[in-house]
Scaffold this active site. Structure first.
Site, PDB file in Angstrom:
ATOM      1  N   THR A   1      48.764 -54.433 105.375  1.00 38.57           N
ATOM      2  CA  THR A   1      49.336 -55.655 105.956  1.00 38.57           C
ATOM      3  C   THR A   1      50.691 -55.306 106.546  1.00 38.57           C
ATOM      4  O   THR A   1      51.610 -54.966 105.813  1.00 38.57           O
ATOM      5  CB  THR A   1      49.525 -56.765 104.904  1.00 38.57           C
ATOM      6  OG1 THR A   1      49.259 -56.288 103.612  1.00 38.57           O
ATOM      7  CG2 THR A   1      48.732 -57.977 105.180  1.00 38.57           C
TER       8      THR A   1
ATOM      9  N   SER B   1      51.068 -48.490  79.481  1.00 38.21           N
ATOM     10  CA  SER B   1      52.373 -48.688  78.841  1.00 38.21           C
ATOM     11  C   SER B   1      52.290 -48.966  77.342  1.00 38.21           C
ATOM     12  O   SER B   1      53.027 -48.347  76.572  1.00 38.21           O
ATOM     13  CB  SER B   1      53.149 -49.803  79.545  1.00 38.21           C
ATOM     14  OG  SER B   1      53.517 -49.389  80.836  1.00 38.21           O
TER      15      SER B   1
ATOM     16  N   LYS C   1      58.075 -57.478  90.717  1.00 36.98           N
ATOM     17  CA  LYS C   1      59.333 -56.724  90.734  1.00 36.98           C
ATOM     18  C   LYS C   1      60.436 -57.418  91.528  1.00 36.98           C
ATOM     19  O   LYS C   1      61.615 -57.247  91.223  1.00 36.98           O
ATOM     20  CB  LYS C   1      59.116 -55.312  91.250  1.00 36.98           C
ATOM     21  CG  LYS C   1      58.342 -54.460  90.267  1.00 36.98           C
ATOM     22  CD  LYS C   1      58.162 -53.053  90.749  1.00 36.98           C
ATOM     23  CE  LYS C   1      57.357 -52.273  89.740  1.00 36.98           C
ATOM     24  NZ  LYS C   1      57.906 -50.974  89.470  1.00 36.98           N
TER      25      LYS C   1
ATOM     26  N   VAL D   1      57.062 -51.026  94.275  1.00 42.26           N
ATOM     27  CA  VAL D   1      57.798 -49.799  93.967  1.00 42.26           C
ATOM     28  C   VAL D   1      58.302 -49.100  95.236  1.00 42.26           C
ATOM     29  O   VAL D   1      59.154 -48.223  95.159  1.00 42.26           O
ATOM     30  CB  VAL D   1      56.942 -48.851  93.096  1.00 42.26           C
ATOM     31  CG1 VAL D   1      55.907 -48.119  93.933  1.00 42.26           C
ATOM     32  CG2 VAL D   1      57.811 -47.869  92.349  1.00 42.26           C
TER      33      VAL D   1
ATOM     34  N   THR E   1      55.894 -55.006  86.428  1.00 40.59           N
ATOM     35  CA  THR E   1      55.076 -54.290  87.395  1.00 40.59           C
ATOM     36  C   THR E   1      54.536 -55.278  88.428  1.00 40.59           C
ATOM     37  O   THR E   1      54.911 -56.454  88.437  1.00 40.59           O
ATOM     38  CB  THR E   1      53.960 -53.481  86.690  1.00 40.59           C
ATOM     39  OG1 THR E   1      53.365 -52.585  87.634  1.00 40.59           O
ATOM     40  CG2 THR E   1      52.913 -54.363  86.052  1.00 40.59           C
TER      41      THR E   1
END
Length: 181
Positions: free
Chosen positions: A156, A18, A67, A134, A63
């Site tokens: 998991t 980024s 989030k 995400v 990130t």
């Protein structure tokens, strides 16, 4: 003119491109701004939000693994962030409210879904591997395309079950059975 400051929060951040991308575009377009890595612990989220409120930072991206964790610190959650309970962009609006937005849905839609026609998607089974931050932003645009056959697998199972609470139509495939379906 004062330099504007932006960044990305998460942990770990060593993999993030980024700053490289944002700073390239700032320089190319003569924008007096900088973008940096802000690696923090979860108990430091409020400190970063305060920097936005105090206009030390003009905005941040979010990130893994924050989030969802940032949401209680926001004044407003808008658009796709409401539907996914996942925020990747935070800024101060013109009413001095801290706003959480999700641009992951738009990005996934433009980069993947728009390249296929709806008929192609309706006839496919979708398998999502991983139940990270995400994942709701991948499921939601598929849902908007009326895709109902979505499978999710994660190492998991508890994380997959948490996502199923938000999207009850998905089917969880146990990690050890992923290649047996």
């Amino acid at each position: 003119m004062t330099e504007k400051n932006y960044g990305i929060i998460g942990k770990p951040l060593s993999h993030s491109l980024s700053p490289l991308l944002h700073n390239f575009w700032f320089k190319k377009h003569n924008i007096n701004a900088s973008y940096s890595l802000i690696e923090i612990e979860v108990n430091q989220i409020n400190e970063v939000i305060d920097k936005i409120r105090n206009k030390e930072l003009q905005g941040i991206n979010v990130t893994t693994p924050y989030k969802q964790a940032v949401i209680p610190f926001l004044d407003i959650v808008i658009n796709d962030a409401k539907e996914t309970s996942s925020v990747n962009t935070i800024y101060l609006n013109n009413k001095n409210k801290i706003v959480g937005e999700n641009t992951d849905v738009y990005g996934f839609n433009c980069s993947f879904i728009k390249k296929l026609n709806n008929k192609d998607l309706l006839e496919k089974n979708i398998l999502i591997i991983g139940a990270g931050g995400v994942t709701p932003s991948v499921i939601y645009p598929l849902l908007k395309q009326n895709i109902k056959k979505i499978f999710l697998s994660n190492r998991t199972v508890e994380k997959a079950e948490d996502i199923k609470k938000k999207f009850p139509f998905i089917e969880i495939i146990l990690w050890e059975n992923i290649f047996n379906k």
